[in-house]
Write a protein that holds these residues in place. Sequence first.
Motif, PDB file in Angstrom:
ATOM      1  N   GLU A   6      65.195  75.897  41.080  1.00 32.60           N
ATOM      2  CA  GLU A   6      65.378  74.669  40.606  1.00 32.60           C
ATOM      3  C   GLU A   6      64.448  73.706  40.420  1.00 32.60           C
ATOM      4  OE1 GLU A   6      69.028  71.457  40.565  1.00 32.60           O
ATOM      5  OE2 GLU A   6      69.636  73.439  40.403  1.00 32.60           O
ATOM      6  N   ILE A   7      64.055  73.607  41.782  1.00 30.51           N
ATOM      7  CA  ILE A   7      62.812  72.447  42.278  1.00 30.51           C
ATOM      8  C   ILE A   7      61.545  72.793  41.246  1.00 30.51           C
ATOM      9  CG2 ILE A   7      61.631  71.588  43.877  1.00 30.51           C
ATOM     10  CD1 ILE A   7      63.845  71.528  45.700  1.00 30.51           C
ATOM     11  N   ALA A   8      61.313  74.312  41.460  1.00 35.28           N
ATOM     12  CA  ALA A   8      60.207  74.825  40.798  1.00 35.28           C
ATOM     13  C   ALA A   8      60.274  74.527  39.202  1.00 35.28           C
ATOM     14  CB  ALA A   8      60.009  76.213  40.854  1.00 35.28           C
ATOM     15  N   THR A   9      61.392  74.757  38.597  1.00 36.79           N
ATOM     16  CA  THR A   9      61.605  74.364  37.398  1.00 36.79           C
ATOM     17  C   THR A   9      61.306  72.679  37.015  1.00 36.79           C
ATOM     18  OG1 THR A   9      63.311  76.078  37.017  1.00 36.79           O
ATOM     19  CG2 THR A   9      63.209  74.270  35.398  1.00 36.79           C
ATOM     20  N   TYR A  10      61.746  72.017  37.801  1.00 39.90           N
ATOM     21  CA  TYR A  10      61.446  70.533  37.628  1.00 39.90           C
ATOM     22  C   TYR A  10      60.115  70.201  37.849  1.00 39.90           C
ATOM     23  CZ  TYR A  10      66.489  69.512  37.715  1.00 39.90           C
ATOM     24  OH  TYR A  10      67.899  69.605  37.527  1.00 39.90           O
ATOM     25  N   ILE A  11      59.381  70.962  38.662  1.00 41.76           N
ATOM     26  CA  ILE A  11      58.002  70.554  38.855  1.00 41.76           C
ATOM     27  C   ILE A  11      57.392  70.991  37.504  1.00 41.76           C
ATOM     28  CG2 ILE A  11      55.820  71.535  39.991  1.00 41.76           C
ATOM     29  CD1 ILE A  11      57.642  71.527  42.792  1.00 41.76           C
ATOM     30  N   GLY A  12      57.482  72.077  36.885  1.00 44.96           N
ATOM     31  CA  GLY A  12      57.173  72.615  35.643  1.00 44.96           C
ATOM     32  C   GLY A  12      57.423  71.785  34.447  1.00 44.96           C
ATOM     33  N   TYR A  13      58.626  70.958  34.779  1.00 48.21           N
ATOM     34  CA  TYR A  13      58.735  70.041  33.625  1.00 48.21           C
ATOM     35  C   TYR A  13      57.982  68.879  33.559  1.00 48.21           C
ATOM     36  CZ  TYR A  13      62.938  72.265  31.744  1.00 48.21           C
ATOM     37  OH  TYR A  13      63.822  73.228  31.159  1.00 48.21           O
ATOM     38  N   ALA A  14      57.678  68.382  34.917  1.00 46.89           N
ATOM     39  CA  ALA A  14      57.092  67.292  35.281  1.00 46.89           C
ATOM     40  C   ALA A  14      55.334  67.618  35.062  1.00 46.89           C
ATOM     41  CB  ALA A  14      56.956  66.796  36.754  1.00 46.89           C
ATOM     42  N   ALA A  15      54.967  68.792  35.221  1.00 50.31           N
ATOM     43  CA  ALA A  15      53.682  68.967  34.815  1.00 50.31           C
ATOM     44  C   ALA A  15      53.269  69.079  33.250  1.00 50.31           C
ATOM     45  CB  ALA A  15      53.217  70.711  35.195  1.00 50.31           C
ATOM     46  N   SER A  16      54.689  69.634  32.475  1.00 48.12           N
ATOM     47  CA  SER A  16      54.270  69.358  31.017  1.00 48.12           C
ATOM     48  C   SER A  16      54.177  67.839  30.482  1.00 48.12           C
ATOM     49  CB  SER A  16      55.506  70.171  30.402  1.00 48.12           C
ATOM     50  OG  SER A  16      55.624  71.566  30.778  1.00 48.12           O
ATOM     51  N   LEU A  17      54.891  67.187  31.253  1.00 46.52           N
ATOM     52  CA  LEU A  17      55.133  65.640  30.907  1.00 46.52           C
ATOM     53  C   LEU A  17      53.679  65.028  31.094  1.00 46.52           C
ATOM     54  CD1 LEU A  17      56.919  63.188  30.063  1.00 46.52           C
ATOM     55  CD2 LEU A  17      57.200  63.064  32.512  1.00 46.52           C
ATOM     56  N   PHE A  18      53.171  65.381  32.243  1.00 39.70           N
ATOM     57  CA  PHE A  18      51.695  64.832  32.423  1.00 39.70           C
ATOM     58  C   PHE A  18      50.573  65.396  31.586  1.00 39.70           C
ATOM     59  CE2 PHE A  18      53.600  63.852  36.981  1.00 39.70           C
ATOM     60  CZ  PHE A  18      53.220  62.500  36.967  1.00 39.70           C
ATOM     61  N   ILE A  19      50.788  66.468  31.208  1.00 43.64           N
ATOM     62  CA  ILE A  19      49.860  67.004  30.208  1.00 43.64           C
ATOM     63  C   ILE A  19      50.056  66.462  29.010  1.00 43.64           C
ATOM     64  CG2 ILE A  19      49.057  69.080  28.968  1.00 43.64           C
ATOM     65  CD1 ILE A  19      48.289  69.050  32.210  1.00 43.64           C
ATOM     66  N   VAL A  20      51.159  66.116  28.557  1.00 41.24           N
ATOM     67  CA  VAL A  20      51.384  65.419  27.081  1.00 41.24           C
ATOM     68  C   VAL A  20      50.989  64.024  27.210  1.00 41.24           C
ATOM     69  CG1 VAL A  20      53.170  64.742  25.455  1.00 41.24           C
ATOM     70  CG2 VAL A  20      53.338  66.897  26.456  1.00 41.24           C
ATOM     71  N   LEU A  21      51.339  63.337  28.281  1.00 47.08           N
ATOM     72  CA  LEU A  21      51.051  62.116  28.581  1.00 47.08           C
ATOM     73  C   LEU A  21      49.240  61.901  28.347  1.00 47.08           C
ATOM     74  CD1 LEU A  21      51.805  58.960  29.129  1.00 47.08           C
ATOM     75  CD2 LEU A  21      51.648  59.759  31.504  1.00 47.08           C
ATOM     76  N   SER A  22      48.803  62.854  29.097  1.00 50.58           N
ATOM     77  CA  SER A  22      47.273  62.576  28.985  1.00 50.58           C
ATOM     78  C   SER A  22      46.681  62.506  27.678  1.00 50.58           C
ATOM     79  CB  SER A  22      46.745  63.918  29.837  1.00 50.58           C
ATOM     80  OG  SER A  22      46.609  64.999  29.267  1.00 50.58           O
ATOM     81  N   PHE A  23      47.424  63.391  26.618  1.00 52.54           N
ATOM     82  CA  PHE A  23      47.179  63.306  25.291  1.00 52.54           C
ATOM     83  C   PHE A  23      47.387  61.880  24.627  1.00 52.54           C
ATOM     84  CE2 PHE A  23      47.208  67.844  25.928  1.00 52.54           C
ATOM     85  CZ  PHE A  23      45.941  68.429  25.069  1.00 52.54           C
ATOM     86  N   ILE A  24      47.965  61.213  25.200  1.00 51.21           N
ATOM     87  CA  ILE A  24      48.415  59.814  24.478  1.00 51.21           C
ATOM     88  C   ILE A  24      47.531  58.825  25.046  1.00 51.21           C
ATOM     89  CG2 ILE A  24      50.287  57.935  24.549  1.00 51.21           C
ATOM     90  CD1 ILE A  24      52.361  60.326  24.636  1.00 51.21           C
ATOM     91  N   LEU A  25      46.853  58.748  26.007  1.00 45.63           N
ATOM     92  CA  LEU A  25      46.001  57.861  26.664  1.00 45.63           C
ATOM     93  C   LEU A  25      44.649  57.665  26.123  1.00 45.63           C
ATOM     94  CD1 LEU A  25      46.742  58.441  30.459  1.00 45.63           C
ATOM     95  CD2 LEU A  25      47.715  56.740  29.126  1.00 45.63           C
ATOM     96  N   LYS A  26      43.841  56.725  26.222  1.00 50.01           N
ATOM     97  CA  LYS A  26      42.593  56.020  25.557  1.00 50.01           C
ATOM     98  C   LYS A  26      41.505  56.505  26.535  1.00 50.01           C
ATOM     99  CE  LYS A  26      44.347  54.536  21.183  1.00 50.01           C
ATOM    100  NZ  LYS A  26      44.202  53.240  20.453  1.00 50.01           N
ATOM    101  N   ASP A  27      41.828  55.809  27.706  1.00 50.42           N
ATOM    102  CA  ASP A  27      40.768  55.731  28.573  1.00 50.42           C
ATOM    103  C   ASP A  27      40.381  57.108  29.300  1.00 50.42           C
ATOM    104  OD1 ASP A  27      38.932  54.643  30.658  1.00 50.42           O
ATOM    105  OD2 ASP A  27      40.583  54.296  32.044  1.00 50.42           O
ATOM    106  N   LEU A  28      39.217  57.537  29.227  1.00 52.05           N
ATOM    107  CA  LEU A  28      38.834  58.891  29.600  1.00 52.05           C
ATOM    108  C   LEU A  28      38.981  59.089  31.216  1.00 52.05           C
ATOM    109  CD1 LEU A  28      37.800  61.611  28.858  1.00 52.05           C
ATOM    110  CD2 LEU A  28      35.407  60.526  29.241  1.00 52.05           C
ATOM    111  N   ARG A  29      38.889  58.112  31.973  1.00 53.36           N
ATOM    112  CA  ARG A  29      39.213  58.198  33.496  1.00 53.36           C
ATOM    113  C   ARG A  29      40.569  58.371  33.735  1.00 53.36           C
ATOM    114  NH1 ARG A  29      37.114  58.094  38.282  1.00 53.36           N
ATOM    115  NH2 ARG A  29      38.213  56.924  39.999  1.00 53.36           N
ATOM    116  N   LYS A  30      41.367  57.663  32.952  1.00 51.27           N
ATOM    117  CA  LYS A  30      43.182  57.685  33.297  1.00 51.27           C
ATOM    118  C   LYS A  30      43.242  59.250  32.588  1.00 51.27           C
ATOM    119  CE  LYS A  30      44.026  52.688  32.963  1.00 51.27           C
ATOM    120  NZ  LYS A  30      44.642  51.787  32.264  1.00 51.27           N
ATOM    121  N   ILE A  31      42.871  59.698  31.479  1.00 44.74           N
ATOM    122  CA  ILE A  31      43.088  61.041  31.161  1.00 44.74           C
ATOM    123  C   ILE A  31      42.932  62.008  31.990  1.00 44.74           C
ATOM    124  CG2 ILE A  31      42.313  62.475  29.176  1.00 44.74           C
ATOM    125  CD1 ILE A  31      41.968  60.288  27.240  1.00 44.74           C
ATOM    126  N   ARG A  32      41.851  62.018  32.582  1.00 47.06           N
ATOM    127  CA  ARG A  32      41.337  63.091  33.553  1.00 47.06           C
ATOM    128  C   ARG A  32      42.178  62.908  34.592  1.00 47.06           C
ATOM    129  NH1 ARG A  32      37.112  65.538  32.063  1.00 47.06           N
ATOM    130  NH2 ARG A  32      35.613  64.704  30.889  1.00 47.06           N
TER     131      ARG A  32
END
Length: 74
Positions: A4-30
């Motif tokens: 269950e914890i591993a699944t939540y980590i997977g969801y968090a990972a997906s959230l961070f990846i999607v969030l990185s596509f929303i940002l504009k500042d290259l350093r924040k994206i990275r």
Amino acid sequence: MSPEIATYIGYAASLFIVLSFILKDLRKIRIVNLIGCICFVIYGIFSGMLWPVIIPNAIICFVQMYYLLTPKQK
């Protein structure tokens, strides 16, 4: 680690990846993408050594670290 914890980590990972596509500042994206990739590596390890998840995300972690640590050239 419980599945269950591993699944939540997977969801968090997906959230961070999607969030990185929303940002504009290259350093924040990275940085946000790096956090997502680290979470995916952890998810892959604790979900039974999912190599197709671990390998590309580990490589992306190194790429992001390289560009974050390399000084800008003008």
